[in-house]
Design a protein around this motif. Structure first.
Motif, PDB file in Angstrom:
ATOM      1  N   VAL A 159       1.065  -0.977  -0.001  1.00  0.00           N
ATOM      2  CA  VAL A 159       0.344   0.051   0.021  1.00  0.00           C
ATOM      3  C   VAL A 159       0.956   1.608  -0.319  1.00  0.00           C
ATOM      4  O   VAL A 159       0.432   2.014  -0.665  1.00  0.00           O
ATOM      5  N   ALA A 160       2.140   1.272   0.084  1.00  0.00           N
ATOM      6  CA  ALA A 160       3.174   2.672   0.315  1.00  0.00           C
ATOM      7  C   ALA A 160       3.512   2.623  -0.897  1.00  0.00           C
ATOM      8  O   ALA A 160       3.307   4.323  -1.663  1.00  0.00           O
ATOM      9  N   ALA A 161       3.632   1.698  -1.402  1.00  0.00           N
ATOM     10  CA  ALA A 161       3.893   1.764  -2.530  1.00  0.00           C
ATOM     11  C   ALA A 161       3.034   2.067  -3.974  1.00  0.00           C
ATOM     12  O   ALA A 161       3.348   2.991  -4.852  1.00  0.00           O
ATOM     13  N   ASN A 162       1.897   1.942  -3.384  1.00  0.00           N
ATOM     14  CA  ASN A 162       0.740   1.886  -4.593  1.00  0.00           C
ATOM     15  C   ASN A 162      -0.166   2.203  -3.606  1.00  0.00           C
ATOM     16  O   ASN A 162      -1.135   1.415  -3.383  1.00  0.00           O
ATOM     17  N   PRO A 163      -0.535   3.891  -3.361  1.00  0.00           N
ATOM     18  CA  PRO A 163      -1.567   3.955  -2.256  1.00  0.00           C
ATOM     19  C   PRO A 163      -2.906   3.705  -3.265  1.00  0.00           C
ATOM     20  O   PRO A 163      -3.676   4.523  -2.115  1.00  0.00           O
ATOM     21  N   ARG A 164      -3.450   4.164  -4.513  1.00  0.00           N
ATOM     22  CA  ARG A 164      -3.846   3.648  -5.569  1.00  0.00           C
ATOM     23  C   ARG A 164      -4.914   1.975  -5.581  1.00  0.00           C
ATOM     24  O   ARG A 164      -6.013   1.857  -5.669  1.00  0.00           O
ATOM     25  N   ASP A 165      -3.812   1.122  -4.831  1.00  0.00           N
ATOM     26  CA  ASP A 165      -4.911   0.167  -3.900  1.00  0.00           C
ATOM     27  C   ASP A 165      -5.473  -0.141  -3.954  1.00  0.00           C
ATOM     28  O   ASP A 165      -5.322  -1.031  -2.569  1.00  0.00           O
ATOM     29  N   GLY A 166      -7.210  -0.228  -3.860  1.00  0.00           N
ATOM     30  CA  GLY A 166      -8.085  -0.837  -3.300  1.00  0.00           C
ATOM     31  C   GLY A 166      -8.293  -1.509  -2.478  1.00  0.00           C
ATOM     32  O   GLY A 166      -8.783  -1.946  -1.077  1.00  0.00           O
ATOM     33  N   LEU A 167      -8.252  -2.517  -2.947  1.00  0.00           N
ATOM     34  CA  LEU A 167      -8.193  -4.401  -2.818  1.00  0.00           C
ATOM     35  C   LEU A 167      -7.199  -4.013  -1.937  1.00  0.00           C
ATOM     36  O   LEU A 167      -7.660  -5.219  -0.531  1.00  0.00           O
ATOM     37  N   ALA A 168      -5.932  -3.481  -2.279  1.00  0.00           N
ATOM     38  CA  ALA A 168      -4.283  -3.994  -1.010  1.00  0.00           C
ATOM     39  C   ALA A 168      -5.428  -3.218   0.019  1.00  0.00           C
ATOM     40  O   ALA A 168      -5.078  -3.664   1.608  1.00  0.00           O
ATOM     41  N   LEU A 169      -5.649  -2.005  -0.213  1.00  0.00           N
ATOM     42  CA  LEU A 169      -6.079  -1.318   1.102  1.00  0.00           C
ATOM     43  C   LEU A 169      -7.014  -2.126   2.003  1.00  0.00           C
ATOM     44  O   LEU A 169      -6.903  -2.156   3.103  1.00  0.00           O
ATOM     45  N   ALA A 170      -7.798  -2.696   1.453  1.00  0.00           N
ATOM     46  CA  ALA A 170      -8.913  -3.318   2.304  1.00  0.00           C
ATOM     47  C   ALA A 170      -8.476  -4.042   2.888  1.00  0.00           C
ATOM     48  O   ALA A 170      -8.861  -4.499   3.907  1.00  0.00           O
ATOM     49  N   ASN A 171      -7.666  -5.660   2.312  1.00  0.00           N
ATOM     50  CA  ASN A 171      -7.332  -6.040   2.912  1.00  0.00           C
ATOM     51  C   ASN A 171      -5.985  -5.857   3.934  1.00  0.00           C
ATOM     52  O   ASN A 171      -6.109  -6.820   5.366  1.00  0.00           O
ATOM     53  N   PHE A 172      -5.588  -4.528   3.776  1.00  0.00           N
ATOM     54  CA  PHE A 172      -4.317  -4.222   4.890  1.00  0.00           C
ATOM     55  C   PHE A 172      -5.878  -4.122   6.014  1.00  0.00           C
ATOM     56  O   PHE A 172      -5.023  -4.112   7.214  1.00  0.00           O
TER      57      PHE A 172
END
Length: 482
Positions: A62-75
């Protein structure tokens, strides 16, 4: 590399986690910066109950791609598992801002909002999720919990009912509906549904035996009834009273309780035979969980078994604590935090600093009755606030010293936790500080307790509003003391 990742994802989707993990690791060995592999391996670690490792994997994604919505949800899911709730809500919020059409993030966000007592926000999250998936029994159940905490009980019952209709095996929905009925003082509807606690995925203690379950209809005169507690220490104290119902029907009663309570209950009335946690008598005719005797007895609000007291503190220990505490001042025993790990404990505890105003009243002595977690708050009291600290209940037995100390208190002030039940069972005057919509046993809108005549209830005016509770207590103390 892509072939390795594809194989890992295929195995992951099949639930073959150990095999999938090996392929993810192989892909990352080839390219440590392969973010999709890091992300999915983090999800896998979370599914395995290893949230710390999952965090280390997904945080760089999420640091590398703060626009990755799926990764943010899993984070957000990982942060939730680590009890980092505010950070989890931030991750969900960022995810939903990017992609508001990802239903799992709405559901997960609602669950965390409930944990931090933001029930209105949780309700909105559940409504958004149900707009995508109206057939989710889990979401209807969780929505019912939010509505119940908002005091919208009829709406909560309707939401639980939707969950039950969608999944007739969802024990949590049946149990929650029962608890809601009981909160409304509807024992006839609530007590049968309370039995669904035995069907929960992880009940505190589920027991089955070849001997029949006693339902209250069978004749038990001359029979041995084996009763056992499958809930917490406070529940043990509260429900002990129901053994009288079986004794009056001529049964010999053997009760299994947590080992640390045996010494306390040796001085209980009525007396029954006591054995330790998980123990089983060599012979018995019927069995029943202690909390189920309320149903067997056909309990209603007006027929709750009540006595001025039914526990008795050890006489010698009472004398010892009389010398330790002395007789000066207006002595108030205080307990402010329950077991935070128990489901439904959210919002029940108050900070000890909330008693600052009471501590400043002339002649008042605050005597700490808090054990273990929560005691650390005494190291950071507001300037000028004093709480007396004693070593007590240091051995294997629970509440023996607490009971003796309470007998020398003019008053006990406690959160909704085991000391409230202890004070009530001893007949000690106690004031209980309650969250806005409390545990069912305290009901709604009343200052007395039909369980314990010596208790007085003080309720939050709104969720999280402890200030109003302690202002009311301070005013009541000022009015009652010359």
């Amino acid at each position: 590399m892509q072939a390795l990742l594809h194989q890992a994802v295929t195995l992951h989707n099949q639930g073959r986690l150990a095999e999938a993990e090996r392929f993810y690791q192989q892909a990352l060995t080839v390219d440590p910066n392969l973010m999709d592999a890091r992300h999915m391996l983090g999800v896998l670690k979370a599914q395995q109950g290893r949230p710390g490792e999952a965090y280390d994997l997904i945080a760089p994604v999420v640091a590398a791609n703060p626009r990755d919505g799926l990764a943010l949800a899993n984070f957000g899911n990982v942060l939730n598992a680590l009890a980092r709730y505010e950070e989890a809500l931030s991750a969900y919020g960022r995810s939903l801002a990017i992609n508001p059409h990802y239903p799992p993030a709405w559901l997960a966000q609602g669950n965390v909002q409930q944990l931090v007592l933001r029930y209105g926000a949780a309700l909105e999250s559940y409504n958004r999720f149900l707009g995508f998936d109206p057939h989710s029994a889990e979401a209807w159940n969780n929505r019912g919990m939010a509505l119940q905490h908002l005091g919208r009980l009829e709406d909560a019952l309707e939401s639980y009912g939707r969950a039950q209709a969608l999944d007739p095996t969802l024990a949590q929905a049946f149990l929650n509906r029962g608890l809601c009925h009981l909160l409304m003082q509807d024992f006839a509807s609530g007590l049968p549904l309370l039995e669904w606690r035995k069907q929960m995925p992880e009940p505190i203690e589920a027991r089955t035996y070849p001997q029949p379950l006693w339902t209250g209809t069978q004749d038990i005169r001359g029979k041995i009834l084996f009763a056992y507690i499958e809930q917490g220490l406070g529940d043990t104290i509260q429900y002990y009273r129901y053994l009288r119902f079986a004794l009056e029907r001529g049964a010999r009663v053997i009760l299994s309780i947590p080992d640390q309570l045996i010494a306390l209950f040796k001085n209980a009335a009525p007396q029954v035979e006591l054995i330790g946690w998980g123990q089983v008598p060599p012979q018995f005719d019927f069995h029943i969980p202690l909390a189920s005797i309320a149903l067997a007895a056909g309990t209603g609000l007006e027929t709750i078994p009540v006595a001025a007291y039914y526990l008795i503190a050890e006489r010698q220990r009472v004398a010892q604590w009389k010398d330790k505490l002395g007789g000066h001042g207006f002595r108030i025993g205080i307990a402010w935090q329950g077991n935070q790990q128990v489901m439904g404990s959210e919002g029940k505890s108050f900070p000890v600093a909330a008693l600052e105003g009471i501590a400043r009243l002339p002649g008042v002595r605050l005597i700490g009755l808090q054990k273990n977690a929560g005691s650390e708050q005494l190291d950071d009291l507001p300037p000028g606030m004093a709480v007396e600290r004693y070593d007590f209940d240091e051995g294997p037995d629970a509440f023996l010293d607490s009971a003796a100390m309470m007998m020398h208190c003019d008053l006990v002030i406690t959160a909704d936790t085991a000391p409230a039940h202890l004070a009530g069972a001893l007949g000690v005057p106690a004031w209980v500080a309650l969250k806005h919509v409390p545990d069912w046993r305290w009901f709604l809108g009343r200052a007395d307790s039909p369980w314990y005549p010596s208790l007085r209830l003080f309720r939050q005016a709104a969720t999280g509003d402890w200030a109003s509770v302690f202002r009311a207590m301070e005013a009541a103390l000022t009015a009652r003391r010359p």
